[in-house]
Every structure is written in structure tokens, then in C-alpha cells.
Scaffold this active site. Structure first.
Site, short mmCIF file in Angstrom:
data_model
loop_
_atom_site.label_atom_id
_atom_site.label_comp_id
_atom_site.label_asym_id
_atom_site.label_seq_id
_atom_site.Cartn_x
_atom_site.Cartn_y
_atom_site.Cartn_z
N LYS A 62 0.85 -1.20 0.00
CA LYS A 62 0.00 0.00 0.00
C LYS A 62 0.88 1.24 0.00
CE LYS A 62 -3.16 2.58 3.03
NZ LYS A 62 -3.83 2.60 4.36
N ASP A 96 -2.71 10.29 3.86
CA ASP A 96 -4.14 9.99 3.88
C ASP A 96 -4.87 11.03 4.71
OD1 ASP A 96 -6.65 8.88 3.81
OD2 ASP A 96 -6.20 7.32 5.29
N LYS A 120 -10.28 13.06 8.18
CA LYS A 120 -9.80 12.69 9.50
C LYS A 120 -9.71 13.91 10.40
CE LYS A 120 -6.61 9.01 7.93
NZ LYS A 120 -7.10 7.86 8.71
N ASP A 136 1.40 6.26 5.98
CA ASP A 136 0.39 5.39 5.39
C ASP A 136 0.91 4.66 4.16
OD1 ASP A 136 -2.12 4.37 5.94
OD2 ASP A 136 -3.13 5.66 4.49
N ASP A 184 -12.24 7.11 3.90
CA ASP A 184 -11.04 6.94 4.73
C ASP A 184 -10.59 5.48 4.76
OD1 ASP A 184 -8.96 7.72 6.33
OD2 ASP A 184 -10.11 7.66 8.19
N GLU A 211 -9.43 3.90 2.05
CA GLU A 211 -8.98 3.92 0.66
C GLU A 211 -7.92 2.88 0.36
OE1 GLU A 211 -5.64 5.18 2.59
OE2 GLU A 211 -7.68 5.80 3.02
N ARG A 249 -7.52 -0.29 1.01
CA ARG A 249 -7.96 -1.59 0.49
C ARG A 249 -8.43 -1.49 -0.96
NH1 ARG A 249 -12.27 -2.10 5.19
NH2 ARG A 249 -10.58 -0.90 6.13
#
Length: 463
Positions: free
Chosen positions: A228, A233, A240, A251, A310, A312, A314
Site C-alpha cells: 500500500k 491519507d 480525518k 500510510d 477513509d 482507501e 484496500r
């Protein structure tokens, strides 16, 4: 990190580090002379595990380090000396237990991320540990280089590590080892059928990318790593709060760890055909951001209802996993800083992993313990797949039960829908960060699971 480990034969003068227990302290001190004993008495040093004392000796200074009767008090305990001792060269005295593990702990603790610090005296204060020929220094160097790469990438802020820069790091790593590949950028992602990677990254002023690079002979077993690569993010339109956004430069920790592992595999020249796929995106906020309630196409052909922008990571992983799965690799590994639920369940130091391959699961557990690289298996519990039901699409990408249960499990189940051909698949939900410094783990970006996986690939795919 690797620079702090040297061969004992190449060091003319170094200070010995003696392992002591509360029971053996007096015996060791008798060989060092009365001044050493007096110094321990003055400083009330008793040989308690994980404590140390620098003492004068008949032949020069020495370091006393407290251990247990059966070895090191914790795997990386000697790491505390890597920053505490005066600058200079040291070596482990005869009969020091677990020398290879002690050396690894020392080197892991010596890591410093000083890219943004002004030059200062600290950069000249080096501490080196000299090791004997019985320690495989070459393999340790390969491991340490991989860990350093993962840590450096995670620690680099997003203003200097965007999607373009992360993709370039992948290209440069593979070029250094004779590998090759391609980077798909911007709207080309749509033309090449990566709709969810494009959707997540399109709101940023920095175009999304998918890096796909390979190394090794086509005839060798296929090992594919997917990471990933969300360089920052914001949460997207499900923005967030500030407290949750502060660490979001990490992230892309899954991508960083995948690259650290790839570095180890290639440097060791393992007989595998290695492939690394990383979607490199920024989950930003703008008029073109994807929205809650949107229905996205996917490379796999499944339609995906967006429950929360949030979640994202996956989405980009799903497209990348679908690509990886198309060539049926012998082993498919994905790593991602995916869910807060994993941290609630197991904390920051113990990442969960998911697989339906029982033999692989057992091998990971055994090798994780042997490598002192903690991991814990959680189940791909199929009854929870119903939590991902959607009335308007083939699947929702988040838990729709309303209770918020099993967040890490349902994320893994979502990813499992995009893998069907790989002989073995395992998903790691890592944290990629050490919040509180401890021996072997400086505070900041962290490599998790990759030392274990390097051992596993080395053992499974021997020449």
C-alpha cells in the site's frame, strides 16, 4: 546501521563488553581488578538484566552488561548500548550469549533519521561493534539495509515523498539490481484498467501511479509483493480529525516494508522471480475526490460501493492484488497500514497476518518467533463476509453491519475477494511505526514482518 558492525580482525583496539548476571558479577570483576569492583560499588551496579556499567580495568576500560542466566533478557537488549556508550569501538567478550542476535540489536538501535537535521557533533560520534567470524556479517548487512530503507521511506514527510518520488524509489531499487518494469501514471490507469487506484488518487494535484517491477529469471518460482503506497491519507471527504492525520505520512508503510523485503531478496540473490506492485497515491480532498456512496469498477470486475473514503487503502490494494493474481504466483504477499482495528486488537508492535494456507501460517509463526519479528495470525472468518454485503453493488469495501466489529478481519476478507489464482496468499495489517523507543526499535518508522519473510523466502526457495 550496517556501518556500526565490523569484523573484529579489522579493529586494532576495542573495548570488551562482558555479559554478567547478579551471580557471576563477582567472578568477572575479579579478572578486571579492584578499580572495576570499586566503581561498581560506587554506582550500585549489581548485574541486573539490561543494565550496564562502564568500568576501569587492568588492561583498559570494559563494559559490563546484565543478562539472564539463559541469555539476553530480551532479543535486542544490547541495543541500549548503541546510543548510550561513549563513541568508540567495542567487541563482545568471549562467552557473550547470542552474539548474532546481540549484534543485530545493537545495529537496529544505531539507526538515526537525520536527513532534516543541521550538521552537528552527533554525526561524528560513532559507536561500532566488532564481531567474530562466527557471526554472518554479510547476511546481517543485507537485513539491515532492508530495514533502513523501510524506515527511511516511512520517516520521510509527504512533501518530499509524493506518488512520483515513491515510484522513483521503486524504479531505482530495481535498476540497482538489474530489474526492470513500468510506471503507469494518471489517466493511463483508466486505460490500463486500474479504476480504483485512479479514483483514490485523482483528487490530489500529484497524479496517482502504479509501479510494477520484476527481477530474476522467469523460470524461477514467482514471488509477488504488493504494498500500500498511500503517501498521505487525509481521509478524503470523510476527513480525518487532526489528531488522526498527524502520522499519515506513514500510510505508505506497506510499500516501504515491501521495498525493504525486496531489497533483501535481491541483494541475497535468492533464486526467485520477484515482482513488486505498488499503487502510489495521495488520498486528498478536492472537487474530483471520490465520495461515500459512489460505486467504483475494479480491475477484477467486481463493483464496489464506497462506504467511507477513509478506507482507501484496500481499494488501491484490490486493483494491485487482482493484477498480481493474474499470473498465479507461488507466493503472493501484501502489506499495508490498513486498519486501526488491528492496533486496538494487538497494539503497535504485533501486526496480524491472514492466510488460508495452514502450512504457510505455521511457517510464518515459527520464523517470526525465531527472528524476533513478532506477528500474530488472525482468521479469515468467512461468516463475517456478510458484513460486506451491498444492496447496490457486488460488495461494500467496509463493514456495513453498523456495529463496527472485526474491522481488520473484514478488511482482509474484502482483499480476499480479489485473489483466487495465487498458490498461497498472505495479508499483513502492519502499523509501520514505533511510538515509544525501545532496544532495537528507535521511535519512528519501523520495518515489521520483513525479517521473518526474508528468512521464510530464503528457506522455502533455496538454490
Amino acid at each position: 546501521m550496517r556501518e556500526c558492525l565490523v569484523r573484529k580482525s579489522g579493529v586494532s583496539d576495542s573495548t570488551p563488553i562482558f555479559a554478567v548476571t547478579e551471580a557471576t558479577l563477582a567472578e568477572v570483576l575479579s579478572g578486571l581488578g579492584g578499580a572495576a569492583k570499586n566503581w561498581c560499588d560506587i554506582n550500585e551496579f549489581t548485574g541486573k538484566p539490561s543494565t550496564y556499567q562502564l568500568v576501569p580495568g587492568v588492561s583498559g576500560a570494559a563494559v559490563l552488561f546484565g543478562v539472564e542466566d539463559d541469555g539476553l533478557p530480551q532479543p535486542f537488549a544490547l541495543g541500549s548500548l548503541a546510543t548510550a556508550l561513549p563513541a568508540g569501538d567495542y567487541h563482545l567478550a568471549d562467552r557473550f550469549p547470542d552474539q548474532a542476535q546481540a549484534a543485530l540489536g545493537f545495529a537496529l538501535s544505531a539507526y538515526v533519521f537525520d536527513r532534516y537535521l543541521a550538521p552537528g557533533d552527533n554525526k561524528d560520534k560513532k559507536r561500532r561493534l566488532a564481531v567474530g567470524d562466527d557471526v554472518d556479517l554479510d547476511r546481517l548487512a543485507i537485513i539491515l539495509d532492508g530495514v533502513r530503507l523501510a524506515r527511511d521511506l516511512i520517516n520521510t514527510p509527504a512533501n518530499d515523498l509524493g506518488p512520483e518520488e515513491l515510484a522513483a524509489e521503486i524504479e531505482n531499487l530495481f535498476a540497482a539490481h538489474g530489474g526492470s518494469g513500468a510506471i503507469i501514471t494518471g489517466d493511463d490507469l483508466l486505460d490500463r484498467n486500474f479504476p480504483m487506484v485512479h479514483a483514490v488518487g485523482r483528487a490530489s494535484s500529484r497524479a496517482p501511479r502504479l509501479a510494477d517491477f520484476s527481477w530474476g529469471r522467469e523460470s524461477d518460482p514467482k514471488i509477488t509483493l504488493v504494498g500500500k503506497g498511500v503517501i498521505f491519507d487525509t481521509g478524503g471527504l470523510n476527513l480525518k480529525p487532526g489528531s488522526s492525520m498527524a502520522l499519515m505520512k506513514k500510510d505508505m508503510g506497506g510499500a516501504a516494508n515491501v521495498l525493504g523485503l525486496a531489497s533483501m531478496i535481491m541483494a541475497a540473490g535468492l533464486p526467485v522471480r520477484l515482482r513488486v506492485i505498488v499503487p502510489c497515491v495521495e488520498n486528498a480532498v478536492s472537487g474530483s475526490a471520490f465520495r461515500p456512496g459512489d460505486i467504483l469498477a475494479s480491475r477484477k470486475g467486481l463493483s464496489v460501493e464506497i462506504g467511507n473514503t477513509d478506507a482507501e487503502g484496500r481499494l488501491v490494494l484490490a486493483d494491485a492484488l487482482a493484477l498480481a493474481d493474474e499470473e498465479s504466483p507461488e507466493l503472493l504477499v501484501d502489506m499495508a497500514t490498513l486498519t486501526g482495528a488491528a492496533r486496538v486488537a494487538l497494539g503497535p508492535d504485533l501486526p496480524p497476518y491472514y492466510t488460508n494456507d495452514e502450512e504457510l501460517a505455521e511457517d510464518i509463526a515459527v520464523m517470526a518467533e525465531a527472528a524476533s519479528d513478532p506477528l500474530w495470525r488472525l482468521p479469515l472468518w468467512q461468516p463475517y463476509m456478510k458484513y460486506l454485503d451491498s444492496k447496490v453493488a457486488d460488495i461494500n469495501h467496509i463493514n456495513t453491519s453498523g456495529a463496527g466489529f472485526a474491522g481488520s478481519v473484514t478488511a482482509a476478507l474484502f482483499l480476499s475477494r480479489f485473489v483466487e489464482n495465487a498458490q498461497s496468499w498472505v495479508h499483513f495489517d502492519i502499523f509501520g511505526w514505533t511510538p515509544i523507543e525501545k532496544p532495537g526499535k528507535p521511535a519512528g518508522g519501523e520495518a515489521q514482518g520483513i525479517r521473518c519473510l526474508f528468512d521464510l523466502v530464503s528457506e522455502r526457495f533455496k538454490a
